[in-house]
Write an enzyme that holds these catalytic residues in place. Structure first.
Site, PDB file in Angstrom:
ATOM      1  N   GLU A 125     -20.572  23.258  25.311  1.00 18.20           N
ATOM      2  CA  GLU A 125     -21.134  21.921  24.942  1.00 18.20           C
ATOM      3  C   GLU A 125     -22.537  22.926  25.152  1.00 18.20           C
ATOM      4  O   GLU A 125     -23.484  23.382  26.454  1.00 18.20           O
ATOM      5  CB  GLU A 125     -20.947  21.107  25.883  1.00 18.20           C
ATOM      6  CG  GLU A 125     -21.628  19.583  25.271  1.00 18.20           C
ATOM      7  CD  GLU A 125     -21.777  19.718  23.833  1.00 18.20           C
ATOM      8  OE1 GLU A 125     -22.067  20.091  22.929  1.00 18.20           O
ATOM      9  OE2 GLU A 125     -21.302  18.122  23.258  1.00 18.20           O
TER      10      GLU A 125
ATOM     11  N   HIS B 287     -16.804  22.011  21.425  1.00 18.75           N
ATOM     12  CA  HIS B 287     -17.788  20.964  21.718  1.00 18.75           C
ATOM     13  C   HIS B 287     -18.566  20.364  20.383  1.00 18.75           C
ATOM     14  O   HIS B 287     -18.710  21.167  19.599  1.00 18.75           O
ATOM     15  CB  HIS B 287     -18.867  21.196  22.810  1.00 18.75           C
ATOM     16  CG  HIS B 287     -17.771  22.109  23.597  1.00 18.75           C
ATOM     17  ND1 HIS B 287     -17.224  21.245  24.740  1.00 18.75           N
ATOM     18  CD2 HIS B 287     -17.768  22.751  24.169  1.00 18.75           C
ATOM     19  CE1 HIS B 287     -16.279  21.495  25.604  1.00 18.75           C
ATOM     20  NE2 HIS B 287     -16.662  22.538  25.616  1.00 18.75           N
TER      21      HIS B 287
ATOM     22  N   HIS C 219     -12.938  19.189  20.764  1.00 21.51           N
ATOM     23  CA  HIS C 219     -11.650  18.477  21.469  1.00 21.51           C
ATOM     24  C   HIS C 219     -11.614  17.507  21.384  1.00 21.51           C
ATOM     25  O   HIS C 219     -12.235  16.791  21.413  1.00 21.51           O
ATOM     26  CB  HIS C 219     -12.716  19.399  23.433  1.00 21.51           C
ATOM     27  CG  HIS C 219     -13.484  18.552  23.548  1.00 21.51           C
ATOM     28  ND1 HIS C 219     -13.821  16.975  24.364  1.00 21.51           N
ATOM     29  CD2 HIS C 219     -14.929  18.213  23.425  1.00 21.51           C
ATOM     30  CE1 HIS C 219     -14.462  16.633  24.247  1.00 21.51           C
ATOM     31  NE2 HIS C 219     -15.798  18.250  24.401  1.00 21.51           N
TER      32      HIS C 219
ATOM     33  N   ARG D 299     -12.146  20.595  28.596  1.00 25.42           N
ATOM     34  CA  ARG D 299     -12.323  20.439  27.921  1.00 25.42           C
ATOM     35  C   ARG D 299     -11.574  21.091  27.050  1.00 25.42           C
ATOM     36  O   ARG D 299     -10.522  20.177  25.873  1.00 25.42           O
ATOM     37  CB  ARG D 299     -12.551  18.717  27.492  1.00 25.42           C
ATOM     38  CG  ARG D 299     -13.687  19.362  27.147  1.00 25.42           C
ATOM     39  CD  ARG D 299     -14.861  18.016  28.043  1.00 25.42           C
ATOM     40  NE  ARG D 299     -16.542  18.635  27.040  1.00 25.42           N
ATOM     41  CZ  ARG D 299     -16.928  18.979  28.311  1.00 25.42           C
ATOM     42  NH1 ARG D 299     -16.768  19.053  29.223  1.00 25.42           N
ATOM     43  NH2 ARG D 299     -18.113  19.210  27.750  1.00 25.42           N
TER      44      ARG D 299
END
Length: 222
Positions: A88, A175, A10, A61
């Site tokens: 993440e 991520h 991201h 995100r």
């Protein structure tokens, strides 16, 4: 059929900007992060990549980055599949802590080990808050990269890989840590060598697979 897999971390989030551990905390992109996502879309469009499926996490995100990329490519119609398995890595009690402050609190060597090692687990949260996105008990109190890999790989094996096997191009927007774990698996990187792998925000990596689903090429797209 030859198939392509593109991995994208991201764009810059507010936590990246503020140098904070984030994990499963749901923070937005900065203006720079949105611009990075737009640039990725332009790069992928210039390479004339066409996607059949997009995969992202439950965190905004990554979702926002994926949406901006598709918009720039005029491919907003492509199905987007969201899963907590691409979230993440969970940084436990480090979550929300400035990384410099963490080094002062825990020591430089300890923080470096938690960040880069494959097996080291950060200090655990005492408890996790209920979140309707996740079934009870799904959110961990902290994860090593190995633990993040173990919850990621079932999604790779049952969802993304069959798409590639069918000749369908796949885009994964996720991520830093979960992409490190996936790349480790794809490239068979040794546990001891994973600490040297860094994934930058908004830097697309393209893998090409041959008819036998063997990795035939990898390139950083510019």
């Amino acid at each position: 059929m030859v198939a392509q897999l593109v991995l994208v971390r991201h764009g810059e989030s507010t936590a990246n900007r503020d140098n904070e551990f984030t994990g499963w905390t749901d923070v937005p992109l900065t203006l720079r992060g949105r611009q990075q996502a737009k640039k990725v879309g332009d790069i992928l469009a210039n390479h004339q990549l066409l996607f059949d499926d997009v995969h992202t996490s439950y965190l905004q995100r990554a979702i926002t980055t994926a949406n901006i990329i598709l918009l720039e490519m005029n491919q907003s119609w492509v199905p987007v599949h969201k899963t907590w398995r691409l979230n993440e890595r969970h940084y436990g009690a480090l979550r929300g802590l400035n990384k410099d402050a963490a080094r002062l609190k825990y020591g430089v060597d300890a923080v470096a080990l938690w960040r880069r090692s494959y097996t080291a687990v950060p200090p655990l949260l005492g408890e996790t808050r209920s979140d309707r996105r996740y079934p009870n008990g799904i959110e961990p109190q902290g994860e090593s990269l190995k633990m993040a890999s173990e919850r990621l790989l079932p999604y790779w094996l049952t969802v993304i890989l069959p798409g590639l096997r069918a000749g369908r191009n796949q885009l994964v927007v996720a991520h830093g840590s979960t992409l490190r774990a996936l790349i480790k698996y794809l490239e068979e990187i040794a546990d001891a060598d994973i600490d040297g792998l860094e994934i930058g925000n908004g830097e697309p990596i393209c893998y090409t697979f041959n008819d036998q689903l063997q990795l035939s090429d990898r390139q950083y797209l510019r």
